[in-house]
Structure formats: structure tokens, C-alpha cells
Design a protein around this motif. Structure first.
Motif, mmCIF file in Angstrom:
data_model
loop_
_atom_site.group_PDB
_atom_site.id
_atom_site.type_symbol
_atom_site.label_atom_id
_atom_site.label_comp_id
_atom_site.label_asym_id
_atom_site.label_seq_id
_atom_site.Cartn_x
_atom_site.Cartn_y
_atom_site.Cartn_z
ATOM 1 N N ILE A 26 0.861 -1.177 0.000
ATOM 2 C CA ILE A 26 0.000 0.000 0.000
ATOM 3 C C ILE A 26 0.898 1.228 0.000
ATOM 4 N N GLY A 27 0.782 2.033 -1.032
ATOM 5 C CA GLY A 27 1.551 3.256 -1.122
ATOM 6 C C GLY A 27 0.861 4.367 -0.358
ATOM 7 N N VAL A 28 1.641 5.164 0.345
ATOM 8 C CA VAL A 28 1.100 6.294 1.119
ATOM 9 C C VAL A 28 1.643 7.571 0.493
ATOM 10 N N GLY A 29 0.788 8.269 -0.251
ATOM 11 C CA GLY A 29 1.243 9.478 -0.923
ATOM 12 C C GLY A 29 0.524 9.712 -2.230
ATOM 13 N N GLU A 30 1.281 10.106 -3.247
ATOM 14 C CA GLU A 30 0.723 10.468 -4.548
ATOM 15 C C GLU A 30 0.601 9.238 -5.444
ATOM 16 N N ASP A 39 0.220 9.045 -8.670
ATOM 17 C CA ASP A 39 0.972 9.095 -9.921
ATOM 18 C C ASP A 39 2.444 8.749 -9.702
ATOM 19 N N ILE A 40 2.918 8.912 -8.479
ATOM 20 C CA ILE A 40 4.306 8.569 -8.155
ATOM 21 C C ILE A 40 4.418 7.107 -7.713
ATOM 22 N N LEU A 41 3.452 6.650 -6.925
ATOM 23 C CA LEU A 41 3.516 5.310 -6.330
ATOM 24 C C LEU A 41 2.643 4.299 -7.064
ATOM 25 N N HIS A 42 2.481 4.491 -8.363
ATOM 26 C CA HIS A 42 1.536 3.671 -9.148
ATOM 27 C C HIS A 42 1.894 2.189 -9.201
ATOM 28 N N GLU A 43 3.134 1.838 -8.833
ATOM 29 C CA GLU A 43 3.514 0.423 -8.836
ATOM 30 C C GLU A 43 2.961 -0.319 -7.618
ATOM 31 N N ALA A 44 2.446 0.409 -6.642
ATOM 32 C CA ALA A 44 1.851 -0.224 -5.458
ATOM 33 C C ALA A 44 0.512 -0.855 -5.828
ATOM 34 N N ASP A 45 0.067 -1.814 -5.009
ATOM 35 C CA ASP A 45 -1.214 -2.469 -5.254
ATOM 36 C C ASP A 45 -2.382 -1.534 -4.974
ATOM 37 N N LEU A 46 -2.160 -0.590 -4.071
ATOM 38 C CA LEU A 46 -3.179 0.394 -3.694
ATOM 39 C C LEU A 46 -2.442 1.618 -3.191
ATOM 40 N N VAL A 47 -2.958 2.803 -3.471
ATOM 41 C CA VAL A 47 -2.345 4.029 -2.978
ATOM 42 C C VAL A 47 -3.374 4.834 -2.199
ATOM 43 N N ILE A 48 -2.992 5.267 -0.994
ATOM 44 C CA ILE A 48 -3.833 6.124 -0.168
ATOM 45 C C ILE A 48 -3.089 7.437 0.060
ATOM 46 N N ASP A 67 -9.243 2.076 7.947
ATOM 47 C CA ASP A 67 -9.608 0.947 8.807
ATOM 48 C C ASP A 67 -9.299 -0.362 8.094
ATOM 49 N N LEU A 68 -9.726 -1.473 8.680
ATOM 50 C CA LEU A 68 -9.365 -2.774 8.136
ATOM 51 C C LEU A 68 -9.957 -3.057 6.756
ATOM 52 N N SER A 69 -10.973 -2.303 6.370
ATOM 53 C CA SER A 69 -11.582 -2.511 5.056
ATOM 54 C C SER A 69 -10.605 -2.193 3.936
ATOM 55 N N ILE A 70 -9.526 -1.506 4.258
ATOM 56 C CA ILE A 70 -8.529 -1.171 3.250
ATOM 57 C C ILE A 70 -7.933 -2.436 2.618
ATOM 58 N N PHE A 71 -7.869 -3.514 3.403
ATOM 59 C CA PHE A 71 -7.272 -4.747 2.904
ATOM 60 C C PHE A 71 -8.152 -5.437 1.880
ATOM 61 N N ASN A 72 -9.447 -5.126 1.876
ATOM 62 C CA ASN A 72 -10.349 -5.685 0.865
ATOM 63 C C ASN A 72 -10.049 -5.150 -0.527
#
Length: 216
Positions: free
Chosen positions: A187-191, A193-202, A209-214
Motif C-alpha cells: 500500500i503506497g502512502v502518498g501520490e 501518480d508517483i507510487l503507481h507500482e503499489a497495489d493500492l495508494v492512499i 480501517d481494516l476494510s482497506i485490505f479488501n
């Protein structure tokens, strides 16, 4: 809901914001060498080792230094940086982090640190989080900096888990790449467009909360 068995957190930019401290310290070195150095330049050093960061600054100025000279510069940079971070307090923990760590603990999800920083113990002590991580792997324990996955693989190993059991939280491109190379969900924390290789970016850790893992 399928929950991970552990979460492994980068430190700088995820748990605390040390970017301003790094900028002050690196700029002091750049100014001494008469090399222009901006906050944008500083962003490019996120997740990069101390020695490699110094090399990149020298490249910006078209300069070369011997290994011993680079070591002397990075040592002095680190003294400036440590002086700043040693004065950090719990107020320097990024918003939402403590609440999320509490939530993970309440749901029996292990918490680990995976940071390339050799100053991680100083920072954790200053902000009062030293006892929150079951495993803490930092720059003092690894031979390879990110994007090599060593720091996360060692963390998972010390937890007795496989990468598939863990989720990594990262704010730097090199950290995201390290996680993916180690076969971790990230999970990328930030932008985005920069962290697009992450599975999810916040954008940040606020109100997650735990729903983020869904969403992985």
C-alpha cells in the motif's frame, strides 16, 4: 474480510515526517559545496541510502569525491540530522498512525518496521513508539538498501511469516519496488501518480480501517 497476518511499515514518511529534517541536513552539505539543492531534489532522495544520496547531490553539481570524502560528508550530514530528529516528540507522528496501529493490535495483526534508516531507533524512541513494533528491521541490520527487498524479507522472516502473509506500507518509489520484488502486497502512502507500482495508494493514514485490505 481476509486480513493479513502482519503489516510492515516504512518509517520516514509513513510513521513520521522526517523529510524536512533530511532537507535541512542535505542542504547544509550542498550549500557547503555550492551545489543548488531544492525540496524537489530532496524528494528524489526518499528511500535512498545515505551514501547514494550524497553521490546524487555531487552529480547535480557535476562533482566527484573519493569514498573517504563522501563518508566524511555523509557523517557530518548525519550529525545535523540526528540533532534534529532527537528533538522529535509524539506530536511528530503522522495523523492516523497511532489509531491504525491500535486497530491492528486489537485484531491480532502483527506490526513490524522495515526502514533503511540507521537512525530508526533514535526516531522511535523520540516519538514514543519503540515498544509498538514486534519486529524492527532498520539500516543497521541490512546489507542492501531499497529497492532491494532485504529489509522486508528479513522482517517477515523474523515474524515467522511469508511475504504472502504481510502487507507493506511505503511512501517511496524505491520502497514500493522493494516490496513488489519481495512478493509482498504493498500500500503506497502518498501520490498515486508517483507510487503507481503499489497495489493500492492512499493519500495518508487518516481515518483508514481494516476494510482497506479488501481493496488489495
Amino acid at each position: 474480510m481476509t486480513l493479513p497476518k502482519a503489516c510492515i511499515f516504512d518509517l520516514d514518511g509513513v510513521i513520521v515526517d522526517t523529510v524536512p529534517a533530511h532537507f535541512v541536513a542535505w542542504k547544509a552539505m550542498a550549500d557547503e559545496l555550492n551545489i543548488p539543492f531544492t525540496e524537489i531534489d530532496n524528494e528524489q532522495l526518499k528511500g535512498v541510502s545515505r551514501t547514494e544520496s550524497m553521490r546524487r547531490i555531487l552529480e547535480m553539481g557535476g562533482m566527484t569525491k573519493s569514498a573517504s570524502e563522501i563518508e566524511e560528508l555523509t557523517t557530518r550530514k548525519n550529525h545535523i540530522y540526528v540533532d534534529i530528529i532527537s528533538k522529535m516528540t509524539p506530536n511528530d507522528i503522522l495523523p492516523g498512525v497511532v489509531e491504525f496501529l491500535d486497530l491492528l493490535k486489537d485484531n491480532d495483526i502483527a506490526i513490524a518496521l522495515g526502514s533503511s534508516s540507521k537512525n530508526a531507533p533514535v526516531i522511535l524512541k523520540a516519538v514514543g513508539l519503540s515498544d509498538r513494533f514486534e519486529v524492527a528491521v532498520d539500516g543497521n541490520h541490512i546489507s542492501h538498501s531499497k529497492p532491494h527487498p532485504e529489509v522486508f524479507l528479513l522482517g517477515a522472516d523474523q515474524l515467522g511469516l511469508s511475504p504472502a502473509d504481510c502487507v507493506v506500507f511505503e511512501d517511496a518509489i524505491s520502497g514500493v519496488q522493494a516490496a513488489k520484488r519481495g512478493n509482498f502486497k504493498c500500500i503506497g502512502v502518498g501520490e498515486s501518480d508517483i507510487l503507481h507500482e503499489a497495489d493500492l495508494v492512499i493519500p495518508d493514514m487518516k481515518a483508514i480501517d481494516l476494510s482497506i485490505f479488501n481493496q488489495l
